[in-house]
Design a protein around this motif. Sequence first.
Motif, PDB file in Angstrom:
ATOM      1  N   GLU A 116       0.812  -1.217   0.000  1.00  0.00           N
ATOM      2  CA  GLU A 116       0.000   0.000   0.000  1.00  0.00           C
ATOM      3  C   GLU A 116       0.849   1.272   0.000  1.00  0.00           C
ATOM      4  OE1 GLU A 116      -0.012  -1.497   4.364  1.00  0.00           O
ATOM      5  OE2 GLU A 116       0.257  -2.265   2.326  1.00  0.00           O
ATOM      6  N   TRP A 117       2.106   1.160   0.391  1.00  0.00           N
ATOM      7  CA  TRP A 117       2.989   2.331   0.440  1.00  0.00           C
ATOM      8  C   TRP A 117       4.148   2.246  -0.545  1.00  0.00           C
ATOM      9  CZ3 TRP A 117       3.070   1.292   6.332  1.00  0.00           C
ATOM     10  CH2 TRP A 117       1.876   1.759   6.911  1.00  0.00           C
ATOM     11  N   ASP A 118       4.652   1.062  -0.781  1.00  0.00           N
ATOM     12  CA  ASP A 118       5.816   0.890  -1.648  1.00  0.00           C
ATOM     13  C   ASP A 118       5.330   0.498  -3.039  1.00  0.00           C
ATOM     14  OD1 ASP A 118       7.486   1.351   0.591  1.00  0.00           O
ATOM     15  OD2 ASP A 118       7.246  -0.735   1.189  1.00  0.00           O
ATOM     16  N   LYS A 119       5.157   1.477  -3.885  1.00  0.00           N
ATOM     17  CA  LYS A 119       4.521   1.234  -5.171  1.00  0.00           C
ATOM     18  C   LYS A 119       5.526   1.182  -6.321  1.00  0.00           C
ATOM     19  CE  LYS A 119       0.096   2.930  -3.564  1.00  0.00           C
ATOM     20  NZ  LYS A 119      -0.529   1.615  -3.393  1.00  0.00           N
ATOM     21  N   ALA A 120       6.177   2.288  -6.642  1.00  0.00           N
ATOM     22  CA  ALA A 120       7.088   2.322  -7.790  1.00  0.00           C
ATOM     23  C   ALA A 120       8.529   2.486  -7.307  1.00  0.00           C
ATOM     24  CB  ALA A 120       6.719   3.468  -8.718  1.00  0.00           C
ATOM     25  N   PRO A 121       9.399   1.526  -7.592  1.00  0.00           N
ATOM     26  CA  PRO A 121      10.810   1.669  -7.203  1.00  0.00           C
ATOM     27  C   PRO A 121      11.459   2.876  -7.879  1.00  0.00           C
ATOM     28  CG  PRO A 121      10.307  -0.591  -7.827  1.00  0.00           C
ATOM     29  CD  PRO A 121       9.142   0.239  -8.250  1.00  0.00           C
ATOM     30  N   LYS A 122      12.453   3.431  -7.213  1.00  0.00           N
ATOM     31  CA  LYS A 122      13.195   4.570  -7.751  1.00  0.00           C
ATOM     32  C   LYS A 122      14.663   4.177  -7.934  1.00  0.00           C
ATOM     33  CE  LYS A 122      10.182   7.957  -5.519  1.00  0.00           C
ATOM     34  NZ  LYS A 122      10.089   9.113  -4.589  1.00  0.00           N
ATOM     35  N   PRO A 123      15.400   4.949  -8.750  1.00  0.00           N
ATOM     36  CA  PRO A 123      16.844   4.676  -8.886  1.00  0.00           C
ATOM     37  C   PRO A 123      17.532   4.812  -7.533  1.00  0.00           C
ATOM     38  CG  PRO A 123      16.095   6.177 -10.598  1.00  0.00           C
ATOM     39  CD  PRO A 123      14.964   6.042  -9.631  1.00  0.00           C
ATOM     40  N   VAL A 124      18.499   3.961  -7.275  1.00  0.00           N
ATOM     41  CA  VAL A 124      19.164   3.948  -5.975  1.00  0.00           C
ATOM     42  C   VAL A 124      19.903   5.249  -5.689  1.00  0.00           C
ATOM     43  CG1 VAL A 124      21.358   2.968  -6.772  1.00  0.00           C
ATOM     44  CG2 VAL A 124      20.536   2.460  -4.446  1.00  0.00           C
ATOM     45  N   CYS A 125      20.157   6.044  -6.721  1.00  0.00           N
ATOM     46  CA  CYS A 125      20.884   7.301  -6.526  1.00  0.00           C
ATOM     47  C   CYS A 125      20.126   8.279  -5.632  1.00  0.00           C
ATOM     48  CB  CYS A 125      21.209   7.960  -7.860  1.00  0.00           C
ATOM     49  SG  CYS A 125      19.751   8.454  -8.799  1.00  0.00           S
ATOM     50  N   VAL A 126      18.806   8.050  -5.397  1.00  0.00           N
ATOM     51  CA  VAL A 126      18.068   8.963  -4.515  1.00  0.00           C
ATOM     52  C   VAL A 126      18.601   8.903  -3.084  1.00  0.00           C
ATOM     53  CG1 VAL A 126      15.970   8.821  -5.895  1.00  0.00           C
ATOM     54  CG2 VAL A 126      16.283   7.256  -3.969  1.00  0.00           C
ATOM     55  N   LEU A 127      19.379   7.852  -2.765  1.00  0.00           N
ATOM     56  CA  LEU A 127      19.949   7.739  -1.424  1.00  0.00           C
ATOM     57  C   LEU A 127      21.187   8.606  -1.241  1.00  0.00           C
ATOM     58  CD1 LEU A 127      19.741   3.871  -0.821  1.00  0.00           C
ATOM     59  CD2 LEU A 127      18.037   5.633  -0.286  1.00  0.00           C
ATOM     60  N   ASP A 128      21.779   9.040  -2.329  1.00  0.00           N
ATOM     61  CA  ASP A 128      23.034   9.796  -2.277  1.00  0.00           C
ATOM     62  C   ASP A 128      22.801  11.212  -2.777  1.00  0.00           C
ATOM     63  OD1 ASP A 128      25.580  10.824  -2.404  1.00  0.00           O
ATOM     64  OD2 ASP A 128      26.455   9.106  -3.431  1.00  0.00           O
ATOM     65  N   VAL A 129      22.769  12.181  -1.864  1.00  0.00           N
ATOM     66  CA  VAL A 129      22.451  13.560  -2.255  1.00  0.00           C
ATOM     67  C   VAL A 129      23.555  14.196  -3.084  1.00  0.00           C
ATOM     68  CG1 VAL A 129      21.057  13.835  -0.191  1.00  0.00           C
ATOM     69  CG2 VAL A 129      23.429  14.614  -0.163  1.00  0.00           C
ATOM     70  N   THR A 130      24.733  13.574  -3.143  1.00  0.00           N
ATOM     71  CA  THR A 130      25.815  14.140  -3.957  1.00  0.00           C
ATOM     72  C   THR A 130      25.682  13.755  -5.419  1.00  0.00           C
ATOM     73  OG1 THR A 130      27.319  12.257  -3.607  1.00  0.00           O
ATOM     74  CG2 THR A 130      27.362  14.031  -1.974  1.00  0.00           C
ATOM     75  N   ILE A 131      24.766  12.834  -5.725  1.00  0.00           N
ATOM     76  CA  ILE A 131      24.519  12.462  -7.122  1.00  0.00           C
ATOM     77  C   ILE A 131      23.339  13.276  -7.631  1.00  0.00           C
ATOM     78  CG2 ILE A 131      23.798  10.614  -8.680  1.00  0.00           C
ATOM     79  CD1 ILE A 131      25.189   8.635  -6.890  1.00  0.00           C
TER      80      ILE A 131
END
Length: 489
Positions: A116-131
């Motif tokens: 119900e909350w985890d719908k569309a995966p995102k690129p892993v780069c969202v974890l790294d604010v320097t990217i």
Amino acid sequence: MRPYYSLLDEPWLTAVTLTGEHTSCGIRQVLQQAHTMRALTDASPLVEYGLYRLLCVLLMDALRPQELEDLEELLDKGQFDAKTLEQYYTRCEQEGCTFDLFDPERPFLQASYRPEWDKAPKPVCVLDVTIPSGNNHTHFDHRENEKISFSYAQAARLLPAVQMFCTAAAQGYPSGPNGAPPYYALVQGDNLFETLVLSMIDMDTVRGQFDRPPILWRSTIEIEPKRVVPETSWLYGMLFPARRVLLLPDEQTQTVSRVYFSQGMNYIATQNWTDPHVTYRFSDKGRFAWRPNQERPVWRNLNTLLKDDKKSRPRTLEQFTALRPGKRYVSVVLYGVQTEQASYIDVMRYDLKIPTAALQHPDAAALVETCIKLSEDLASVLRASLTHEDLPPAVASEAEQAYYDDCERRIWQICGEIPADTNADLQPFLLAWIEDIAEFARQQYTKAIGQILLRGTSLLAVTQRQGLLMAKIHKIRKEHGLCGNSKNN
């Protein structure tokens, strides 16, 4: 067969030994051998601090120092007790926390999958604010986000920093206890063991609940998007899940390229949260955490870091002189990122060496605050005196920056000269500072004018503006009883 990656034993942390060698290890090894290591290290300052914070909070949960004397005793032992830590790991596993990055029910430092909350995966780069991604500009990094992948170790190292340095209340995303990311201060010891102990606080110091709810990995609280949290415990708040994160591993390549990343819980009472690694400033509008700002360098907030009022400087810095009496200096690393709404502006890391005498003298913070205020007043007049239609704008900017560079060097010298005698009069330091900044301003004005070729009325008009600077210098000196006492009067 699902992937298994235990952060207790997999070599996901990088540490530097006392002999300067780099070694990779898991939580178990790094804590057992912390007294033989100099520091944790990572290319990203944000990741580096996040890892220190993770280990610090784990140790607080495992060792539970009741009072300051317990931290002193721990420092005297010189290393962590392996048996005590093993008992803690066992207790965690008995409660269902396996330290496994990909545990289907309780993935370490993450939220378990909920359709119900985890719908569309995102690129892993969202974890790294320097990217660069989303609101962040590309700068010099032009990789396609969809093609970026991290090793299991790289992805694991990013998890603490995601929560510590997330933006506040932007685009519907909630905030953690500190709101927008502040500067986090890490007090450094002679080795990794000491640094971790000096980063802890005793339970008697904790405001409110210590472990109700328990630390993130021992908690069974569902990380519900936008759930309002009016208060929390110290252990839970130190790694508060303002973001829902779930890594999606590729078993063949043993990498992570996709991740569920969404809104986490929303802490709404930042005024009730006191972070032991954060410096606070106070005004008529309330209390504010010290946050990174490109336009205001660290030294121009130094007075807040020195303030001996039991509520401004970080608790860990406050207790340093009690834990390490006789030390002339304390080494502090500031970690931070400047944000604006949902955008990341700049990542910052500063190494400071603060004289302990400046921390202990009751008038040191007031002295530094006055010095900073006077330097800023004079800087604005220096800029005005060099602002003229016949002068390129860069002239004033360069002169002001050079002036501030001179001031920064001098303020650290003054801090180093403050006597250990807490009754010593600091007024002579202020008078010397006034003479110094007056000379710095005169020198930079003269240097700036000397670099520009002006003739006739333009030269006369620009030269006459020197009167603005000289009048301000005279006023400052007069207000502090210096007129008639200097050849430069």
